[in-house]
Design an enzyme around this catalytic site. Structure first.
Site: not given
Ligand code: 13P
Ligand code: G3H
Ligand code: ZN
Length: 331
Positions: A93-94, A56, A189-190, A275, A235, A277, A145
């Site tokens: 990522d993003h 990211s 996310h999260g 994905n 996740s 994280d 996206e």
């Molecule tokens: P999670 O927070 O569900 O692990 O998603 C990660 C993600 O989408 C990274 O781009």
């Molecule tokens: O989708 C986001 C990922 O989980 C990355 O998170 O921006 O905290 O590294 P971050």
């Molecule tokens: Zn993501």
């Protein structure tokens, strides 16, 4: 300018084509540091899975862009040393700007995401197209996206989600030339993906989230048959980790994720990248907290980062074997 091909990395094209045909998804695991990278690679070598190493913009700031790039190059050599030349992709990522995507492509990334999902539709199309035009000159693949995921992270923040409108996908894919499309069907996310009031509770008081919108996914697949779909926010927030964290000084409240059986179901469809994280963050945190509580005199980082790395590796093997179905697919 560094070409990912010289680093031994691959783009996502072939990975995704095989994943769709084979009814599995490629794991996209985020990494920020050496232990995470070691866990990802050793897990994927051990279960013979192709893998996407995901960085990211927050990770780039945290770890340093040059170091991360060399770590990905090191990951290729590390996999070979462990005995298997698995396909490894290095993915942004993003990405939130053309400049960031360009900089990653110029530094050896084999794939980038341009996330214009928060922009008005036509602006998302224009930005994504610009990134695709640059990336494709170097055979770098691009993820776009449509639809917005809820969830708050360092660099990815949106309070409200809205599902992808299947009516948009064909036009978006055609106009932009993207190689894969991230969609919003109820993931976020999260570690707190849903508010307790959105969930039901089972007999043990565990929160059960609302199911993913497979109807939207099916409708999207109908409009763009065989096109690679990506699921972010996937996740599952294993409750055993939440429990270890909370019984060892942590304070995670109402943490809830996407049930693994639903992700397994999604992986059988055109969803070919999933994905993950947060689950890795939980695994590491649980392992580290346990060492700190059980061995308070310990102060050698290897004694707590080592167990965190072991736990991560276990988690990633489980994901590849039992959730994504990617184990054995690097053969
Ligand atoms: P999670 O927070 O569900 O692990 O998603 C990660 C993600 O989408 C990274 O781009
Ligand atoms: O989708 C986001 C990922 O989980 C990355 O998170 O921006 O905290 O590294 P971050
Ligand atoms: Zn993501």
């Amino acid at each position: 300018m560094v070409s990912y091909k010289d680093l031994g990395l691959v783009n996502t094209r072939d990975m995704f084509a095989k994943a769709i045909k084979g009814g599995y998804a490629i794991p996209a695991f985020n990494f920020n540091n050496m232990e995470q990278m070691q866990a990802i690679i050793s897990a994927c070598v051990e279960c013979s899975s192709p893998v996407i190493l995901q960085v990211s913009s927050g990770a780039r700031k945290y770890a340093n862009q040059t170091l991360l790039r060399y770590m990905a190059q090191g990951a290729v050599e590390y996999a070979k040393e462990l005995g298997k030349n698995i396909p490894i992709c290095l993915h942004l990522d993003h990405g939130n700007s053309f400049e960031l995507c360009k900089s990653c492509i110029d530094m050896g990334f084999s794939s980038v995401m341009i996330d214009g999902s928060a922009l008005p539709y036509e602006e998302n199309v224009a930005l994504t197209k610009k990134v695709v035009e640059y990336a494709h000159q170097f055979d770098v693949t691009v993820e776009g996206e449509l639809g917005v995921l809820a969830g708050v992270e360092d660099e990815v923040a949106s309070e409200h989600s809205h599902y992808t409108d299947p009516a948009d996908v064909e036009d978006f894919v055609k106009k932009t030339g993207v190689d894969s499309l991230a969609i919003s069907i109820g993931t976020s996310h999260g570690a707190n993906k849903f508010k307790p009031e959105q969930c039901t509770r089972n007999a043990e008081g565990i929160l059960l989230p609302p199911p993913l919108r497979f109807d939207i996914l099916k409708e999207i697949e109908k409009r763009i048959p065989g096109f690679p779909i990506v699921l972010h926010g996937s996740s599952s927030v294993p409750q055993e980790y939440v429990k270890i964290i909370n019984t060892h000084g942590g304070a995670l409240k109402d943490a809830v994720g996407i049930p693994e059986d639903q992700l397994r179901e999604a992986a059988k469809s055109a969803v070919c990248k999933i994905n993950i994280d947060s689950d890795g963050r939980l695994a590491m945190t649980a392992a580290v907290r346990k060492v700190f509580v059980e061995h308070p005199a310990e102060f050698d980082p290897r004694k707590y980062l080592g167990p965190a790395r072991d736990e991560l590796k276990k988690l990633y093997i489980h994901k590849c074997e039992n959730v994504l179905g990617s184990a054995g697919k690097a053969e």
